[in-house]
Design a protein around this motif. Structure first.
Motif, PDB file in Angstrom:
ATOM      1  N   ILE A  98       9.714 -39.135  73.574  1.00  0.00           N
ATOM      2  CA  ILE A  98       8.739 -39.781  73.606  1.00  0.00           C
ATOM      3  C   ILE A  98       7.659 -40.226  72.341  1.00  0.00           C
ATOM      4  N   LEU A  99       7.841 -39.359  71.347  1.00  0.00           N
ATOM      5  CA  LEU A  99       6.815 -39.111  70.585  1.00  0.00           C
ATOM      6  C   LEU A  99       7.774 -40.776  69.249  1.00  0.00           C
ATOM      7  N   GLY A 100       9.047 -41.107  69.930  1.00  0.00           N
ATOM      8  CA  GLY A 100       9.396 -42.006  68.903  1.00  0.00           C
ATOM      9  C   GLY A 100       9.810 -42.848  69.688  1.00  0.00           C
ATOM     10  N   GLN A 141      19.111 -34.281  54.959  1.00  0.00           N
ATOM     11  CA  GLN A 141      18.281 -34.769  53.501  1.00  0.00           C
ATOM     12  C   GLN A 141      18.385 -36.139  53.769  1.00  0.00           C
ATOM     13  N   VAL A 142      19.117 -37.040  54.104  1.00  0.00           N
ATOM     14  CA  VAL A 142      18.697 -38.414  53.677  1.00  0.00           C
ATOM     15  C   VAL A 142      17.075 -38.961  54.377  1.00  0.00           C
ATOM     16  N   LEU A 143      17.156 -38.790  55.562  1.00  0.00           N
ATOM     17  CA  LEU A 143      15.609 -38.469  55.688  1.00  0.00           C
ATOM     18  C   LEU A 143      14.239 -37.895  55.069  1.00  0.00           C
ATOM     19  N   GLY A 144      14.610 -36.619  53.934  1.00  0.00           N
ATOM     20  CA  GLY A 144      13.995 -35.779  53.328  1.00  0.00           C
ATOM     21  C   GLY A 144      13.547 -37.427  52.104  1.00  0.00           C
ATOM     22  N   ILE A 284      12.062 -42.558  63.019  1.00  0.00           N
ATOM     23  CA  ILE A 284      13.554 -42.324  62.607  1.00  0.00           C
ATOM     24  C   ILE A 284      13.684 -40.192  63.028  1.00  0.00           C
ATOM     25  N   PRO A 285      12.914 -39.419  61.961  1.00  0.00           N
ATOM     26  CA  PRO A 285      12.466 -37.539  62.292  1.00  0.00           C
ATOM     27  C   PRO A 285      12.905 -37.712  63.940  1.00  0.00           C
ATOM     28  N   SER A 286      12.058 -38.661  64.876  1.00  0.00           N
ATOM     29  CA  SER A 286      11.385 -38.091  66.402  1.00  0.00           C
ATOM     30  C   SER A 286      13.094 -38.699  67.055  1.00  0.00           C
TER      31      SER A 286
END
Length: 366
Positions: A98-100, A141-144, A284-286
């Motif tokens: 839902i957040l995404g 890791q790539v998200l970071g 993206i993280p969501s």
């Protein structure tokens, strides 16, 4: 339990993933929302929101010390059983999905309103889903690393807003506590949605290289978000009149229309185009966490396949149903309550349970 050491993240990445998640879509309408609740005293609610988020964040980090090599789902499975973990995975899956979805809709509507008024919302959402899959499939890791790049590229944004201070009317902020403390405390509830994202620590913690810095890092992350919110709120409050600010859905963007340079007339156009990078720090993280929870819940397949399915599901949902700004605002109000339970109440309850559980277990072994 799988090993998370193969995809480590640094302390800086840990900080920026959480802070960029918080600052993304909640940044745009916060001054208006605070002004509706407490007028120009609304900025006083931001430190209250920071304090509440910090306490909840420290509880999250303390919970994760009971099972430092796994996510929250592994921890719940260890201390509460498989079915409790599956229930938690289902809750986190729905919550992050839902957040995404909320992030996609807000971003699409903003781009359509300000940049591409004749473009269909579902096409804009499709364009956003492509980088979501390309980045999210590679994990945290790539998200970071992506959050580091976005933060570095965003350093010019505060300088643009500072130029509006030549039109500032600082007397708008006086007197403080015009109507007492009650409106400020009421406005503090509005700070829940902008501070959502601290729960990411439940999933980032096992990847963190220096886990002993997790507590201080998440405090720094919340502080960065608080400073950003405080700065833009004060700028909007001293720029707009107290009665005018509530007339704009996105005062943070509207204020850009007054900024002009010799080489550029409409500063808000490249600003919104660039701000899509910041918006993406919530989609993206969501979507990745939702795909992780889905894969964990079903016990088969990797996150990449689940992420692809979720991207298709989001696209189809937007094709058949396109909410308006008013509907998105109602969804945000709903997520304000749900987010408070999941990100503020749940960590405290988990911590209390773990403390009692370990003490009882220790007494039985004596």
């Amino acid at each position: 339990m799988k090993s998370y050491a193969v995809r480590p993240i640094s302390t800086l990445q840990y900080i920026l993933v959480i802070s960029t998640f918080q600052i993304s879509v909640g940044f745009l309408s916060l001054p208006r929302d605070l002004a509706k609740q407490a007028g120009t005293d609304g900025w006083l609610a931001i430190p209250i929101g920071w304090a509440g988020a910090t306490v909840a964040s420290l509880a999250i980090v303390r919970v994760m010390t009971y099972n430092p090599d796994g996510t929250i789902l592994d921890l719940i499975k260890r201390y509460m059983g498989v079915w409790a973990a599956k229930a938690a995975a289902a809750v986190f899956f729905v919550y992050f999905l839902i957040l995404g979805y909320d992030g996609y809709i807000i971003s699409s509507l903003v781009v359509k309103l300000w940049l591409l008024p004749t473009t269909y919302v579902y096409l804009l959402t499709l364009l956003m889903l492509i980088p979501t899959f390309q980045i999210g499939q590679h994990g945290l890791q790539v998200l970071g690393r992506y959050s580091e790049i976005v933060a570095l590229l965003s350093l010019w944004v505060p300088l643009i807003y500072i130029t509006t201070l030549r039109y500032a009317h600082w007397l708008n902020l006086l007197p403080v506590f015009k109507e007492g403390v009650a409106p400020v405390l009421s406005a503090a509830k509005t700070m829940v949605y902008p501070m959502l994202g601290i729960i990411l620590a439940f999933f980032l913690y096992p990847h963190l290289v220096k886990k002993q810095k997790a507590a201080s890092a998440i405090v720094i992350s919340n502080t960065i978000s608080c400073i950003a919110y405080l700065a833009i709120t004060l700028i909007c409050f001293v720029y707009y009149s107290p009665d005018e600010i509530t007339d704009f859905n996105n005062p943070v963007i509207t204020i850009m229309k007054t900024i002009e340079f010799r080489f550029m007339e409409r500063v808000e156009v490249p600003f919104i185009a660039f701000y899509l990078f910041i918006f993406s720090c919530i989609w993206i993280p969501s979507m990745y966490i939702a795909s992780y929870c889905s894969a964990w819940l079903l016990g088969k397949g990797n996150e990449r396949r689940h992420l692809a399915v979720l991207c298709v599901a989001i696209f189809l949902s937007v094709v058949f149903y396109r909410p308006s700004f008013m509907e998105v605002e109602r969804l945000n109000n709903y997520m304000n309550g749900v987010g408070f339970v999941i990100e503020f109440v749940l960590p405290a309850c988990l911590l209390a349970y773990l403390i009692v559980y370990t003490r009882i277990k220790r007494r039985k072994t004596i």
